[in-house]
Design a protein around this motif. Structure first.
Motif, PDB file in Angstrom:
ATOM      1  N   CYS A 123      33.425  46.611  36.599  1.00 27.74           N
ATOM      2  CA  CYS A 123      34.253  45.419  36.809  1.00 27.74           C
ATOM      3  C   CYS A 123      35.259  45.957  37.557  1.00 27.74           C
ATOM      4  O   CYS A 123      35.964  45.349  38.712  1.00 27.74           O
TER       5      CYS A 123
ATOM      6  N   ILE B 185      36.000  46.027  45.643  1.00 29.90           N
ATOM      7  CA  ILE B 185      35.774  44.851  46.027  1.00 29.90           C
ATOM      8  C   ILE B 185      34.733  45.192  47.419  1.00 29.90           C
ATOM      9  O   ILE B 185      35.242  45.994  47.972  1.00 29.90           O
ATOM     10  N   LEU B 186      33.711  44.441  47.290  1.00 30.06           N
ATOM     11  CA  LEU B 186      32.738  44.381  48.679  1.00 30.06           C
ATOM     12  C   LEU B 186      32.576  42.973  49.046  1.00 30.06           C
ATOM     13  O   LEU B 186      32.896  42.372  48.437  1.00 30.06           O
ATOM     14  N   GLY B 187      32.381  42.813  50.462  1.00 30.59           N
ATOM     15  CA  GLY B 187      32.263  41.501  50.810  1.00 30.59           C
ATOM     16  C   GLY B 187      31.119  41.128  50.349  1.00 30.59           C
ATOM     17  O   GLY B 187      29.928  41.793  49.986  1.00 30.59           O
ATOM     18  N   HIS B 188      31.112  39.552  49.981  1.00 31.43           N
ATOM     19  CA  HIS B 188      29.822  38.942  49.326  1.00 31.43           C
ATOM     20  C   HIS B 188      28.307  38.952  50.166  1.00 31.43           C
ATOM     21  O   HIS B 188      27.422  38.594  49.598  1.00 31.43           O
TER      22      HIS B 188
ATOM     23  N   SER C  30      26.672  31.381  39.952  1.00 32.67           N
ATOM     24  CA  SER C  30      27.819  31.853  39.777  1.00 32.67           C
ATOM     25  C   SER C  30      28.752  31.288  38.730  1.00 32.67           C
ATOM     26  O   SER C  30      29.695  30.438  39.339  1.00 32.67           O
TER      27      SER C  30
ATOM     28  N   THR D 183      30.886  32.248  47.715  1.00 29.88           N
ATOM     29  CA  THR D 183      31.198  33.702  47.407  1.00 29.88           C
ATOM     30  C   THR D 183      30.976  34.035  46.165  1.00 29.88           C
ATOM     31  O   THR D 183      31.217  33.466  45.055  1.00 29.88           O
ATOM     32  N   GLY D 184      29.936  34.985  46.037  1.00 28.12           N
ATOM     33  CA  GLY D 184      29.572  35.195  44.740  1.00 28.12           C
ATOM     34  C   GLY D 184      30.630  36.111  43.688  1.00 28.12           C
ATOM     35  O   GLY D 184      31.536  36.402  44.417  1.00 28.12           O
ATOM     36  N   PRO D 185      30.780  35.939  42.632  1.00 31.80           N
ATOM     37  CA  PRO D 185      31.592  36.752  41.612  1.00 31.80           C
ATOM     38  C   PRO D 185      31.237  38.166  41.548  1.00 31.80           C
ATOM     39  O   PRO D 185      30.839  38.686  40.771  1.00 31.80           O
ATOM     40  N   ILE D 186      31.672  38.815  42.904  1.00 32.12           N
ATOM     41  CA  ILE D 186      31.351  40.041  42.911  1.00 32.12           C
ATOM     42  C   ILE D 186      31.377  41.024  41.918  1.00 32.12           C
ATOM     43  O   ILE D 186      30.315  41.666  41.651  1.00 32.12           O
ATOM     44  N   ASN D 187      32.709  41.357  41.381  1.00 38.15           N
ATOM     45  CA  ASN D 187      33.001  42.350  40.438  1.00 38.15           C
ATOM     46  C   ASN D 187      32.181  41.957  39.032  1.00 38.15           C
ATOM     47  O   ASN D 187      31.669  43.002  38.235  1.00 38.15           O
ATOM     48  N   THR D 188      31.976  40.606  38.736  1.00 39.42           N
ATOM     49  CA  THR D 188      31.284  40.369  37.545  1.00 39.42           C
ATOM     50  C   THR D 188      29.654  40.616  37.787  1.00 39.42           C
ATOM     51  O   THR D 188      28.779  41.161  36.924  1.00 39.42           O
TER      52      THR D 188
ATOM     53  N   TYR E  20      28.712  43.402  39.791  1.00 40.50           N
ATOM     54  CA  TYR E  20      28.650  44.753  39.030  1.00 40.50           C
ATOM     55  C   TYR E  20      28.395  45.057  37.725  1.00 40.50           C
ATOM     56  O   TYR E  20      27.451  45.733  37.538  1.00 40.50           O
TER      57      TYR E  20
END
Lengths: 352, 352
Positions: free
Chosen positions: B38, B42-45, B76, B256-261, B263
């Motif tokens: 978590c 961060i990366l782009g979606h 998401s 935009t997806g919940p990026i860190n979640t 991961y």
């Protein structure tokens, strides 16, 4: 004995995370304080330690939005989830909505409104141009059957645009501020906005996944007196407001909130509470004639690991969008972007 | 000059995180590997490094569900968001749904289905009892106008229950496995399930906020040939499946997806890929006569920081629910729960 397919090989290797400078229109980089919060131990979605954090988040959103609205909560999804929540709570089948379209999001909101059974009236301007109060009032005067003024006591309609002529014509005013809020002045109560939402991954520099939203008392009354149920159970403010402790009753289990993302949002809001200066946060930069925007963006990513995003919708190919938001808003980062952009444009032009 | 309300005091203090042993029906504790994910940058979606992670997540879900379905993605949002996504994609206004209710979630699904305009038929059993194939077939035989068998080629209906008599009667079969999947055998393809979803915060020991979901080719055809748009834009599988790379086209920006979640979920799925043994994961324990379940749960929390949850719906006050899932599924934790539970019951009985 049922045969089982094998575990995928790709999951047996570690993930790779390049450190990128995210200078697009979001997500922006999360500072360590925010990312560390994500990694804190999990709590139950109704534990008192967590509901205390929810209360702090509500206080932070009220400050960010400059509102006293009771119905100030988070939607458990990203920015588009908040957009859908605003839409599906306020609209009932057959109701009229005026949408001011000067870009992609006006069109998306129209689509959402139609899925909720609303009758959508759109007015258009090219991207980059804004609607004046006069533009709006003209529509109202031309459609007196739809937009009567206060004295006639029509059922409320909904507007997806900035500034309140709305209440003169007995409408509700809905504002999308996903990319701006926290970075530009925003006075929800003073400006008489009835529904306002934003994202966590923009100016607040938190990960996406939980989105602040607030409804005025006018909007609340409208939602509480709906003739039909909100089409979405997940986004129904009659339940969400209880889970977020907006009424006097005990909190009921509606759904499990995205707990660790809420921690991170809380830290993003705390950073906002620590700051005093604010600045406009997404700049459009015109792509020079004969330059392919994508080549330039690719060059900046490959050589500087800097994200410079392109335009969307009618502005696709015509502009770059450069976000200077949250913890990325430093002079050094701006210099870096300008250097990468300048070098990339020169390089791309040389190759032609 | 517009006056600004002050930043809230509560945000100027740090958050407090007691370390709790979460032995309820979820969320379960997240192991360090998952929590650390978590907190990664961060990366782009739509960055290739992130879409690669999305592909790994898809592979992990296919393994977990034991399916080859193309439409295997994440919603998401948390588990209820996946429930709503299954419901609003499969159902159109006026369609029939048979819901087998033996607890709270059958009722919730019925509510969601009605919000989507469906006509709901419910059959009931007390909590703790299950529906047999005979029970289902009986309903079909009694309502031949609704549940004709295959030869009559009726439009598909939807069932919210386990096991496929469904396809004989030309219906689709929808299964909720939020609390079980990963902890008990699950063979989506072999069992001919048409829509299946789970949560991240249960057996997978990841934070809530992103929920695996899969649709069979039958379900996919039904969704692609809908007469009306899915009522939710955010959950529309026609768009979500593209964002998750399920077709040959380039991925479009849907949300935009919940990026860190994501991961973290990827790490939860990777842990599942590493494991071979599985065990049933939520046990109901009957509350003895004359004992107040809540006093016992409170005692366990106050003295051991152990979460033991109560029953829901018709089982409220009658059982405790003890989850042994994900990284919490260790002999030491089970011993700890038994000790806390035993001591708590004795203590509560002594005080009477």
């Amino acid at each position: 004995m049922t045969s089982v397919t094998s575990p995928p090989e790709c999951l047996l290797k570690p993930m790779v995370f390049p450190q990128k400078l995210m200078m697009g229109p979001g997500p922006s980089n999360c500072p360590p304080r925010v990312l560390n919060a994500c990694a804190m131990p999990i709590l139950g979605h109704l534990h008192p330690e967590f509901t205390k954090i929810m209360d702090e988040v509500k206080a932070g959103i009220k400050y960010m939005f400059q509102t006293q609205n009771e119905w100030t909560v988070c939607v458990s999804g990203t920015g588009h989830a908040a957009m859908e929540a605003a839409c599906c709570n306020l609209l009932e089948s057959g109701e009229n909505t005026l949408v001011c379209c000067n870009g992609l999001w006006g069109e998306r909101f129209s689509d959402m409104a139609e899925r909720n059974g609303a009758v959508v009236q759109k007015i258009h301007k090219p991207m980059g141009e804004v609607f004046t109060l006069g533009d709006i009032e003209e529509v109202c005067v031309l459609s007196p059957d739809l937009y009567k003024n206060n004295k006639h006591n029509m059922p409320p309609k909904h507007w997806y645009i900035f500034k309140p002529v709305a209440h003169i014509y007995n409408c509700l005013l809905l504002v999308d501020s996903v990319a701006a809020c926290g970075g530009v002045p925003m006075f929800m109560d003073k400006w008489e906005i009835d529904a306002l939402y934003t994202g966590s991954q923009k100016v607040l520099s938190a990960p996406p996944g939980v989105s602040p939203i607030s409804f005025s008392s006018r909007a609340k009354s409208k939602i509480q007196s709906r003739k039909t149920k909100v089409r979405s159970w997940y986004f129904d403010m009659n339940e969400l407001s209880n889970y977020w402790g907006c009424d006097d009753g005990p909190r009921r289990y509606h759904h499990t909130g995205p707990i660790n993302t809420v921690y991170a949002l809380r830290e993003g809001l705390a950073r906002l509470a620590d700051e005093s200066s604010r600045l406009p946060c997404v700049s459009g930069v015109k792509v020079p004639d004969g330059v392919n925007w994508k080549d330039v963006s690719n060059y900046a990513m490959e050589n500087y690991k800097v994200e410079i995003a392109g335009g969307l919708g009618a502005q696709a190919g015509k502009i770059w969008r450069i976000g200077v938001m949250g913890s990325n808003a430093t002079p050094d980062n701006v210099k870096m972007v300008l250097r990468a952009l300048g070098e990339a444009i020169k390089n791309v032009q040389r190759q032609k």
